[in-house]
Design a protein around this motif. Structure first.
Motif, mmCIF file in Angstrom:
data_model
loop_
_atom_site.group_PDB
_atom_site.id
_atom_site.type_symbol
_atom_site.label_atom_id
_atom_site.label_comp_id
_atom_site.label_asym_id
_atom_site.label_seq_id
_atom_site.Cartn_x
_atom_site.Cartn_y
_atom_site.Cartn_z
ATOM 1 N N GLN A 1 18.726 4.450 -12.145
ATOM 2 C CA GLN A 1 18.931 4.547 -13.709
ATOM 3 C C GLN A 1 20.047 5.713 -13.498
ATOM 4 N N VAL A 2 21.194 5.144 -14.086
ATOM 5 C CA VAL A 2 22.013 6.897 -14.368
ATOM 6 C C VAL A 2 22.325 6.100 -16.016
ATOM 7 N N THR A 3 21.938 7.490 -16.751
ATOM 8 C CA THR A 3 22.099 8.083 -17.564
ATOM 9 C C THR A 3 22.630 8.862 -18.663
ATOM 10 N N GLN A 4 23.155 9.527 -19.786
ATOM 11 C CA GLN A 4 24.529 10.387 -20.319
ATOM 12 C C GLN A 4 22.545 11.401 -20.983
ATOM 13 N N MET A 5 23.292 13.078 -19.910
ATOM 14 C CA MET A 5 22.652 13.707 -20.665
ATOM 15 C C MET A 5 22.317 13.154 -22.498
ATOM 16 N N GLY A 6 21.054 13.558 -23.046
ATOM 17 C CA GLY A 6 20.640 13.574 -24.385
ATOM 18 C C GLY A 6 20.158 11.917 -24.905
ATOM 19 N N GLN A 7 20.402 10.977 -24.146
ATOM 20 C CA GLN A 7 19.882 9.904 -23.506
ATOM 21 C C GLN A 7 18.513 9.412 -23.371
ATOM 22 N N THR B 1 4.450 3.701 -18.444
ATOM 23 C CA THR B 1 5.591 4.095 -19.010
ATOM 24 C C THR B 1 5.376 5.839 -19.435
ATOM 25 N N LEU B 2 7.292 6.187 -18.382
ATOM 26 C CA LEU B 2 7.835 7.304 -18.685
ATOM 27 C C LEU B 2 8.842 7.290 -19.605
ATOM 28 N N LYS B 3 8.774 8.400 -20.425
ATOM 29 C CA LYS B 3 10.404 8.105 -21.476
ATOM 30 C C LYS B 3 10.447 9.232 -21.511
ATOM 31 N N ILE B 4 11.506 9.910 -21.290
ATOM 32 C CA ILE B 4 12.170 11.107 -21.490
ATOM 33 C C ILE B 4 12.660 10.291 -22.806
ATOM 34 N N ARG B 5 12.803 11.679 -23.989
ATOM 35 C CA ARG B 5 13.596 11.469 -24.795
ATOM 36 C C ARG B 5 14.907 11.962 -25.079
ATOM 37 N N SER B 6 15.663 13.228 -24.455
ATOM 38 C CA SER B 6 16.795 14.255 -24.640
ATOM 39 C C SER B 6 17.074 14.234 -22.962
ATOM 40 N N THR B 7 17.876 13.400 -22.197
ATOM 41 C CA THR B 7 17.348 13.884 -20.801
ATOM 42 C C THR B 7 18.517 14.797 -20.682
ATOM 43 N N LYS B 8 18.436 16.023 -19.431
ATOM 44 C CA LYS B 8 18.988 16.539 -19.683
ATOM 45 C C LYS B 8 19.606 16.568 -17.423
ATOM 46 N N LEU B 9 20.467 17.361 -17.502
ATOM 47 C CA LEU B 9 21.111 17.171 -16.522
ATOM 48 C C LEU B 9 19.900 17.557 -15.779
ATOM 49 N N GLU B 10 19.429 18.093 -15.706
ATOM 50 C CA GLU B 10 18.031 19.132 -14.449
ATOM 51 C C GLU B 10 16.558 17.635 -14.448
ATOM 52 N N THR C 1 -1.990 5.405 -4.367
ATOM 53 C CA THR C 1 -0.696 4.619 -3.685
ATOM 54 C C THR C 1 0.171 4.759 -5.079
ATOM 55 N N PHE C 2 1.710 4.508 -4.683
ATOM 56 C CA PHE C 2 2.955 4.925 -4.783
ATOM 57 C C PHE C 2 3.591 4.381 -5.254
ATOM 58 N N GLY C 3 4.492 4.580 -6.561
ATOM 59 C CA GLY C 3 5.449 3.116 -6.030
ATOM 60 C C GLY C 3 6.162 3.907 -5.526
ATOM 61 N N SER C 4 7.920 3.125 -5.568
ATOM 62 C CA SER C 4 8.826 3.417 -4.011
ATOM 63 C C SER C 4 9.666 4.196 -5.112
ATOM 64 N N GLY C 5 9.443 4.272 -6.673
ATOM 65 C CA GLY C 5 9.950 5.573 -7.003
ATOM 66 C C GLY C 5 11.489 4.938 -8.085
ATOM 67 N N THR C 6 12.066 5.801 -8.796
ATOM 68 C CA THR C 6 13.308 5.296 -9.846
ATOM 69 C C THR C 6 13.860 6.451 -9.853
ATOM 70 N N ARG C 7 14.911 6.259 -9.250
ATOM 71 C CA ARG C 7 16.269 7.367 -9.041
ATOM 72 C C ARG C 7 16.961 7.063 -10.132
ATOM 73 N N LEU C 8 15.964 8.406 -10.763
ATOM 74 C CA LEU C 8 17.051 8.687 -11.964
ATOM 75 C C LEU C 8 18.570 9.773 -12.014
ATOM 76 N N THR C 9 19.159 9.656 -12.266
ATOM 77 C CA THR C 9 21.214 10.115 -12.476
ATOM 78 C C THR C 9 21.460 10.571 -13.931
ATOM 79 N N VAL C 10 21.166 11.399 -14.159
ATOM 80 C CA VAL C 10 21.694 12.009 -15.690
ATOM 81 C C VAL C 10 23.007 13.030 -15.944
ATOM 82 N N VAL C 11 23.964 12.041 -16.308
ATOM 83 C CA VAL C 11 24.965 12.741 -15.835
ATOM 84 C C VAL C 11 26.079 12.767 -16.927
#
Lengths: 113, 109
Positions: free
Chosen positions: A11-17, A76-85, A103-113
């Motif tokens: 998932q790619v998202t803009q900062m603050g989203q 679900t995990l929600k991040i209200r206002s994403t930051k670059l970090e 048992t772990f899942g394979s993951g979601t790669r979150l990229t905040v731009v």
């Protein structure tokens, strides 16, 4: 072998989203967790969840984060206002009543731009 | 939470047995020892768990001495696909896992 399924894989998202990361645990799991791993760093605990409430949370899991299991299936995990970090791999994990191994899942790669 | 110490990296050749030792001097009476494997961009995968003596499953063995202050993960006849990071964790029940830096195992042809 049963799997923990995470969506999206990337998932790619803009900062603050706001972003919502989804996990479908294994059916007999009762304990649920979110971990994250920033590129090149250690796997870090975020939160544990049991019986529809948070059991434990780390300092990372601040007011911008929330978890829920609204329909008894998806976790679900929600991040209200994403930051670059917040850019990291986010892993969902589960445990059954009888086994202390996760048992772990394979993951979601979150990229905040 | 008990602190663990393991080598940062190890190299091996295909077909060899690999032993990765982890020290956990302050392990508590109720703590179990669990090993996970992680490939790049994937979640950790449970390998084996034990409390004392020896545990064996289809992929590995875990040796735990009587004092439980260390443990050794043994991987028989490794292949290139066993190249991964291996984590030793100590804990009990449903508490959070504390991952260290793990051991980067590189299997060479």
């Amino acid at each position: 072998e049963p799997e923990v399924t995470q969506t999206p894989s990337h998932q790619v998202t803009q900062m603050g989203q706001e972003v919502i990361l989804r996990c479908v645990p294994i059916s007999n799991h009762l304990y649920f967790y979110w971990y994250r791993q920033i590129l090149g760093q250690k796997v870090e605990f975020l939160v544990s969840f049991y019986n529809n409430e948070i059991s434990e949370k780390s300092e990372i899991f601040d007011d911008q984060f929330s978890v829920e299991r609204p329909d008894g299936s998806n976790f679900t995990l929600k991040i209200r206002s994403t930051k670059l970090e917040d850019s990291a791999m986010y892993f969902c994990a589960g445990q059954s009543r009888d086994n202390y191994g996760y048992t772990f899942g394979s993951g979601t790669r979150l990229t905040v731009v | 939470l008990a602190k663990t110490t393991q080598p940062i990296s190890m190299d091996s050749y295909e077909g060899q047995e690999v032993n990765i030792t982890c020290s956990h001097n302050n392990i508590a009476t109720n703590d179990y020892i669990t090993w996970y494997q992680q490939f790049p961009s994937q979640g950790p995968r449970f390998i084996i768990q034990g409390y004392k003596t020896k545990v064996t499953n289809e992929v590995a063995s875990l040796f735990i001495p009587a004092d439980r202050k260390s443990s050794t993960l043994s991987l028989p006849r490794v292949s290139l696909s066993d190249t991964a990071v291996y984590y030793c964790l100590v804990g009990f029940g449903r508490r959070q896992l504390t991952f260290g830096s793990g051991t980067q195992l590189t299997v060479l042809p």
